[in-house]
Scaffold this motif. Structure first.
Motif, PDB file in Angstrom:
ATOM      1  N   UNK A   1      -1.324 -20.891   5.410  1.00  0.00           N
ATOM      2  CA  UNK A   1      -0.672 -20.328   6.593  1.00  0.00           C
ATOM      3  C   UNK A   1      -0.787 -18.811   6.482  1.00  0.00           C
ATOM      4  N   UNK A   2      -1.789 -18.256   7.127  1.00  0.00           N
ATOM      5  CA  UNK A   2      -2.090 -16.832   7.000  1.00  0.00           C
ATOM      6  C   UNK A   2      -0.949 -15.952   7.504  1.00  0.00           C
ATOM      7  N   UNK A   3      -0.330 -16.335   8.614  1.00  0.00           N
ATOM      8  CA  UNK A   3       0.780 -15.544   9.141  1.00  0.00           C
ATOM      9  C   UNK A   3       1.935 -15.474   8.163  1.00  0.00           C
ATOM     10  N   UNK A   4       2.336 -16.618   7.604  1.00  0.00           N
ATOM     11  CA  UNK A   4       3.430 -16.640   6.635  1.00  0.00           C
ATOM     12  C   UNK A   4       3.047 -15.891   5.362  1.00  0.00           C
ATOM     13  N   UNK A   5       1.802 -16.054   4.927  1.00  0.00           N
ATOM     14  CA  UNK A   5       1.337 -15.335   3.732  1.00  0.00           C
ATOM     15  C   UNK A   5       1.410 -13.828   3.941  1.00  0.00           C
ATOM     16  N   UNK A   6       1.058 -13.364   5.136  1.00  0.00           N
ATOM     17  CA  UNK A   6       1.105 -11.930   5.431  1.00  0.00           C
ATOM     18  C   UNK A   6       2.545 -11.421   5.425  1.00  0.00           C
ATOM     19  N   UNK A   7       3.455 -12.197   6.022  1.00  0.00           N
ATOM     20  CA  UNK A   7       4.868 -11.793   6.010  1.00  0.00           C
ATOM     21  C   UNK A   7       5.416 -11.744   4.592  1.00  0.00           C
ATOM     22  N   UNK A   8       5.067 -12.721   3.779  1.00  0.00           N
ATOM     23  CA  UNK A   8       5.495 -12.747   2.380  1.00  0.00           C
ATOM     24  C   UNK A   8       4.951 -11.538   1.640  1.00  0.00           C
ATOM     25  N   UNK A   9       3.724 -11.173   1.904  1.00  0.00           N
ATOM     26  CA  UNK A   9       3.100 -10.016   1.244  1.00  0.00           C
ATOM     27  C   UNK A   9       3.800  -8.722   1.642  1.00  0.00           C
ATOM     28  N   UNK A  10       4.207  -8.601   2.897  1.00  0.00           N
ATOM     29  CA  UNK A  10       4.945  -7.404   3.331  1.00  0.00           C
ATOM     30  C   UNK A  10       6.248  -7.286   2.552  1.00  0.00           C
ATOM     31  N   UNK A  11       6.943  -8.401   2.372  1.00  0.00           N
ATOM     32  CA  UNK A  11       8.196  -8.384   1.603  1.00  0.00           C
ATOM     33  C   UNK A  11       7.916  -7.968   0.161  1.00  0.00           C
ATOM     34  N   UNK A  12       6.889  -8.535  -0.452  1.00  0.00           N
ATOM     35  CA  UNK A  12       6.530  -8.164  -1.824  1.00  0.00           C
ATOM     36  C   UNK A  12       6.204  -6.677  -1.912  1.00  0.00           C
ATOM     37  N   UNK A  13       5.456  -6.169  -0.942  1.00  0.00           N
ATOM     38  CA  UNK A  13       5.105  -4.745  -0.939  1.00  0.00           C
ATOM     39  C   UNK A  13       6.331  -3.861  -0.762  1.00  0.00           C
ATOM     40  N   UNK A  14       7.306  -4.324   0.038  1.00  0.00           N
ATOM     41  CA  UNK A  14       8.514  -3.513   0.232  1.00  0.00           C
ATOM     42  C   UNK A  14       9.308  -3.409  -1.064  1.00  0.00           C
ATOM     43  N   UNK A  15       9.262  -4.440  -1.881  1.00  0.00           N
ATOM     44  CA  UNK A  15       9.923  -4.379  -3.191  1.00  0.00           C
ATOM     45  C   UNK A  15       9.136  -3.507  -4.167  1.00  0.00           C
ATOM     46  N   UNK A  16       7.824  -3.612  -4.094  1.00  0.00           N
ATOM     47  CA  UNK A  16       6.960  -2.850  -5.002  1.00  0.00           C
ATOM     48  C   UNK A  16       6.950  -1.363  -4.659  1.00  0.00           C
ATOM     49  N   UNK A  17       7.049  -1.058  -3.369  1.00  0.00           N
ATOM     50  CA  UNK A  17       7.007   0.330  -2.897  1.00  0.00           C
ATOM     51  C   UNK A  17       8.242   0.622  -2.058  1.00  0.00           C
ATOM     52  N   UNK A  18       9.411   0.741  -2.701  1.00  0.00           N
ATOM     53  CA  UNK A  18      10.632   0.993  -1.927  1.00  0.00           C
ATOM     54  C   UNK A  18      10.586   2.352  -1.224  1.00  0.00           C
ATOM     55  N   UNK A  19      11.347   2.468  -0.158  1.00  0.00           N
ATOM     56  CA  UNK A  19      11.356   3.680   0.656  1.00  0.00           C
ATOM     57  C   UNK A  19      11.734   4.906  -0.155  1.00  0.00           C
ATOM     58  N   UNK A  20      12.662   4.751  -1.087  1.00  0.00           N
ATOM     59  CA  UNK A  20      13.148   5.911  -1.840  1.00  0.00           C
ATOM     60  C   UNK A  20      12.214   6.405  -2.916  1.00  0.00           C
ATOM     61  N   UNK A  21      11.039   5.824  -3.087  1.00  0.00           N
ATOM     62  CA  UNK A  21      10.098   6.314  -4.098  1.00  0.00           C
ATOM     63  C   UNK A  21       9.070   7.228  -3.497  1.00  0.00           C
TER      64      UNK A  21
END
Length: 119
Positions: free
Chosen positions: A99-119
């Motif tokens: 499910x490419x759409x769900x995989x992309x949404x999951x990746x965005x969440x992972x990226x938000x944890x990896x690259x938080x706004x405050x860094x």
């Protein structure tokens, strides 16, 4: 059945990945192409299309957002190559059972944890 593939130049609605997936599957099945659409073959076709997309930008240097200095023919060519890349990517995900759409949404969440706004 051919009319099911016709689409107005500027549709009035957003197109979902599911709709693209379904239309691509129907298109390939109607032509007997499923036998050629192995993950490997689709990946190689996708890489080729990315190469064609890259050629468009190869000698242009930096390009402004919105492509203000591009001709309508150049923009249409870009649309076609971007579409080829998208369609092969969607087809590859489908053939792999993902499910490419769900995989992309999951990746965005992972990226938000990896690259938080405050860094």
């Amino acid at each position: 059945m051919e009319n099911s593939y016709e689409c107005p130049r500027k549709p009035n609605k957003d197109v979902s990945l599911q709709e693209l997936r379904d239309r691509l599957a129907e298109f390939a099945e109607a032509r007997g192409w499923d036998q050629y659409h192995s993950p490997r073959n689709l990946l190689l076709a996708l890489v080729g299309e990315v190469g064609e997309l890259s050629e468009i930008f190869q000698w242009k240097g930096e390009v402004a957002r919105g492509l203000p200095n591009w001709t309508s023919a150049d923009k249409e060519h870009l649309e076609e190559e971007l579409s080829d890349v998208l369609l092969y990517l969607v087809r590859l995900a489908d053939v792999c059972g993902l499910d490419l759409g769900q995989a992309a949404l999951t990746k965005i969440v992972k990226n938000s944890r990896k690259y938080p706004v405050n860094k």
